[in-house]
Scaffold this active site. Structure first.
Site, PDB file in Angstrom:
ATOM      1  N   VAL A 156      67.352  35.510 112.106  1.00  0.00           N
ATOM      2  CA  VAL A 156      67.446  36.143 110.795  1.00  0.00           C
ATOM      3  C   VAL A 156      67.678  35.034 109.777  1.00  0.00           C
ATOM      4  CG1 VAL A 156      68.255  38.430 111.469  1.00  0.00           C
ATOM      5  CG2 VAL A 156      69.893  36.574 111.260  1.00  0.00           C
ATOM      6  N   ASP A 197      49.987  28.987 112.967  1.00  0.00           N
ATOM      7  CA  ASP A 197      50.438  30.235 112.341  1.00  0.00           C
ATOM      8  C   ASP A 197      50.289  30.158 110.828  1.00  0.00           C
ATOM      9  OD1 ASP A 197      51.449  32.727 112.069  1.00  0.00           O
ATOM     10  OD2 ASP A 197      53.496  32.250 112.680  1.00  0.00           O
TER      11      ASP A 197
HETATM   12  P1  ATP Z   1      58.316  34.574 112.671  1.00  0.00           P
HETATM   13  O1  ATP Z   1      59.424  33.613 112.798  1.00  0.00           O
HETATM   14  O2  ATP Z   1      58.419  35.668 113.626  1.00  0.00           O
HETATM   15  O3  ATP Z   1      56.975  33.949 112.597  1.00  0.00           O
HETATM   16  P2  ATP Z   1      58.807  34.986 109.893  1.00  0.00           P
HETATM   17  O4  ATP Z   1      58.083  33.817 109.383  1.00  0.00           O
HETATM   18  O5  ATP Z   1      58.733  36.197 109.016  1.00  0.00           O
HETATM   19  O6  ATP Z   1      58.406  35.389 111.339  1.00  0.00           O
HETATM   20  P3  ATP Z   1      61.298  33.668 109.575  1.00  0.00           P
HETATM   21  O7  ATP Z   1      60.741  32.308 109.461  1.00  0.00           O
HETATM   22  O8  ATP Z   1      62.482  33.868 110.441  1.00  0.00           O
HETATM   23  O9  ATP Z   1      60.322  34.673 110.133  1.00  0.00           O
HETATM   24  O10 ATP Z   1      61.582  34.197 108.126  1.00  0.00           O
HETATM   25  C1  ATP Z   1      62.058  35.526 107.904  1.00  0.00           C
HETATM   26  C2  ATP Z   1      61.962  35.844 106.430  1.00  0.00           C
HETATM   27  O11 ATP Z   1      62.801  34.980 105.686  1.00  0.00           O
HETATM   28  C3  ATP Z   1      60.567  35.714 105.882  1.00  0.00           C
HETATM   29  O12 ATP Z   1      60.303  36.859 105.132  1.00  0.00           O
HETATM   30  C4  ATP Z   1      60.591  34.528 104.974  1.00  0.00           C
HETATM   31  O13 ATP Z   1      59.832  34.782 103.824  1.00  0.00           O
HETATM   32  C5  ATP Z   1      62.082  34.373 104.635  1.00  0.00           C
HETATM   33  N1  ATP Z   1      62.409  32.956 104.625  1.00  0.00           N
HETATM   34  C6  ATP Z   1      62.333  32.120 105.678  1.00  0.00           C
HETATM   35  N2  ATP Z   1      62.684  30.882 105.338  1.00  0.00           N
HETATM   36  C7  ATP Z   1      62.980  30.919 104.024  1.00  0.00           C
HETATM   37  C8  ATP Z   1      63.393  29.930 103.066  1.00  0.00           C
HETATM   38  N3  ATP Z   1      63.559  28.662 103.420  1.00  0.00           N
HETATM   39  N4  ATP Z   1      63.600  30.319 101.792  1.00  0.00           N
HETATM   40  C9  ATP Z   1      63.404  31.608 101.438  1.00  0.00           C
HETATM   41  N5  ATP Z   1      63.014  32.578 102.281  1.00  0.00           N
HETATM   42  C10 ATP Z   1      62.803  32.253 103.566  1.00  0.00           C
END
Ligand code: ATP
Length: 537
Positions: free
Chosen positions: A129, A245
């Site tokens: 998360v 990805d």
């Molecule tokens: P997965 O890891 O399953 O490919 P994902 O890219 O949605 O999926 P995360 O990278 O865990 O998963 O990110 C979850 C959410 O948090 C996403 O909606 C992303 O836009 C937001 N998020 C991730 N990193 C950041 C960040 N550095 N700044 C702002 N929002 C972020």
């Protein structure tokens, strides 16, 4: 500012070797608060704070004296070292071998658990998360960050999730690029936490699909994002990494005009003479973004990343629409092998679409390289102009004198060079449409009204038909796909939400469908009827 009690050892060490001026930069910029943190500091980090190579050697000797006995590696170091990408950061040049410890990785720092406080939830992914957070530096300065915490079940983290999490850390800690999301450090707490640069404006996909009154993104800005993405991907490719990805959901907005590539959970080092990575087990992959060789053989390379770049481009110019919406994953490969391609989005010029088609060349070797991409983007770059008279004709793009106009293309220029009807975007209203070229002066035309076609590139294959601008969709027929049953073309944005992410999961009706973002986690390959898509190794 007074030195902190906990870091007096550092001040003493630096004073002893006449390098006390580096105390604050080492503490604040490299976040070194304990001697063992130097294990994760690379020569380049010391370069970045202005420490010369002779001084670095003095520091290295002093550290050796300070830490008697063999170098102890903690478990994270060992695990991360094991996952380190094949291409390491360049080592010191001709001034002799570096004396500083050179771990395979180069964590900027290990961050004490108490130094990070988590705030609201930003989102969740497969193995963690993400929260907005605040990181308090040893100096007391606070930095806004994003904190990704490893999801832990009742029996602790699941093996693959821990592996993926650490792999993401090990990849990110070696990267430093203006358009790659930066990892600040790792918190070795319960749960494990990655402390990353915060992208305050969220994902590009969320921005593309934001409902009114948020205005759509201007075409010129989309081009800028493409160039930034091409630069970041060339950087990853040069480090022997394949992202696997690439999609607008994984591009984060650090500012209104800056994107950063994020989500390195699927990144893998390329290997072998063919520069490929072949999947070693059944893992979820984003079908609709994948190249045919990835779907059929589980093979990934810079060329398959280039395919994904093409799909990401398509998403950007389609307002975040879902590629191959409604087409079951097992049919996507069949469509691709039958040479079907995503249709040209209305905002996408012929030249840019021809670039997308090159990214989707059936044979990986026929696709452009990321290093060549900037040049190709330049060819497709839209001209900027300024409206010189009111345009109120029925059916024409409305504009007023002074309106900034981005010229997407001169519609029939390939066939009638004297054509005076162009297609563009009004930078004031963000509306797109056709207009008389005489109503606009191009920024580089010396103030003369526009009378010539503006694009320099080659028209897209299957797209070289005479006809009106408004017939764009029809003209893509040769490469277009017959819409699948239930395929959504112009789905209301609200309904689109989650739809894109469903591309990771089984579509409705396919066993195992979760219909949510978590689809990738619980995904096992859909059984294509009679056509194996991915090897279940
Ligand atoms: P997965 O890891 O399953 O490919 P994902 O890219 O949605 O999926 P995360 O990278 O865990 O998963 O990110 C979850 C959410 O948090 C996403 O909606 C992303 O836009 C937001 N998020 C991730 N990193 C950041 C960040 N550095 N700044 C702002 N929002 C972020």
């Amino acid at each position: 500012m007074l030195p902190e009690a906990g870091s007096l050892w550092l001040l003493k060490l630096l004073r002893d070797i006449q390098l006390a001026q580096f105390y604050w930069p080492i503490l604040e910029e490299l976040n070194v608060t304990r001697p063992e943190h130097f294990d994760f500091v690379k020569p380049e980090d010391l370069d970045s704070i202005g420490m010369g190579r002779p001084a670095q050697r003095r520091l290295s000797e002093a550290l050796k004296r300070l830490r008697s006995g063999p170098k102890s590696k903690n478990w994270v170091y060992k695990i991360l070292g094991g996952f380190a990408p094949e291409h390491k950061e360049p080592t010191l040049p001709s001034q002799g071998p570096p004396h500083l410890p050179e771990p395979e990785g180069g964590l900027k720092c290990l961050i004490p658990e108490g130094a990070v406080c988590r705030r609201e939830l930003l989102g969740s992914g497969c193995f963690g998360v993400v929260h907005r957070g605040l990181w308090t530096l040893p100096s007391g300065k606070s930095v806004p960050v994003a904190v990704k915490s490893l999801r832990v079940g009742p029996e602790g983290p699941v093996g693959t999730e821990l592996g993926d999490f650490l792999r993401e850390v090990s990849v990110m800690m070696n990267l430093e690029h203006p358009h790659v999301l930066r990892l600040h450090g790792l918190v070795l707490g319960q749960p494990l936490q990655m402390v990353m640069e915060l992208a305050p404006l969220g994902s590009l996909h969320a921005r593309l699909t934001a409902p009114a009154p948020t205005p759509p993104l201007p075409v010129a800005l989309l081009f800028l994002f493409l160039r930034q993405l091409a630069g970041a991907m060339a950087y990853l490719g040069a480090r022997g990494l394949v992202h696997r990805d690439l999609a607008t959901r994984n591009l984060l907005l650090a500012s209104a005009r800056t994107i950063k590539v994020a989500d390195f959970g699927l990144v893998r080092p390329l290997s072998g003479a063919r520069g490929r990575y072949v999947m070693g087990g059944p893992r979820p992959i984003p079908y609709a973004w994948c190249a045919p060789e990835s779907l059929r053989h589980g093979a990934f390379s810079s060329a398959s990343d280039m395919w994904m770049f093409g799909v990401t481009l398509w998403e950007m110019f389609s307002g975040g629409e879902e590629p191959w919406a409604g087409v079951p994953p097992y049919l996507i490969l069949q469509r691709l092998e039958d040479r079907a391609r995503l249709p040209r989005p209305p905002l996408c010029s012929r030249t840019l679409y021809s670039l997308a088609l090159r990214c989707w060349a059936p044979h990986p070797a026929d696709r452009p390289s990321f290093t060549h991409l900037e040049e190709l983007l330049q060819e497709a770059w839209p001209s900027e102009g300024c409206c010189v008279r009111d345009v109120t004709e029925p059916g024409a793009l409305r504009m007023e004198p002074g309106d900034p106009i981005t010229v997407i293309e001169g519609s029939s220029s390939f066939h009638s060079p004297d054509s005076t009807i162009w297609k563009g975007q009004n930078g004031r209203t963000f509306k797109v449409g056709s207009f008389p070229a005489s109503a606009v002066t191009l920024a580089d035309s010396g103030g003369l009204p526009a009378t010539r076609p503006v694009h320099r590139g080659t028209p897209a294959r299957g797209d070289q038909h005479p006809g009106s601008i408004d017939g764009d969709r029809k003209k893509a027929n040769l490469w277009d796909v017959p819409p699948a049953r239930g395929q959504r073309r112009n789905v209301p944005l609200e309904r689109m939400k989650g739809g894109t992410e469903c591309a990771w999961s089984h579509p409705p009706g396919v066993p195992g469908s979760t219909g949510s973002h978590q689809g990738r986690c619980g995904f096992s390959h859909p059984e294509p009827q009679g056509r194996p898509a991915l090897p279940l190794e």
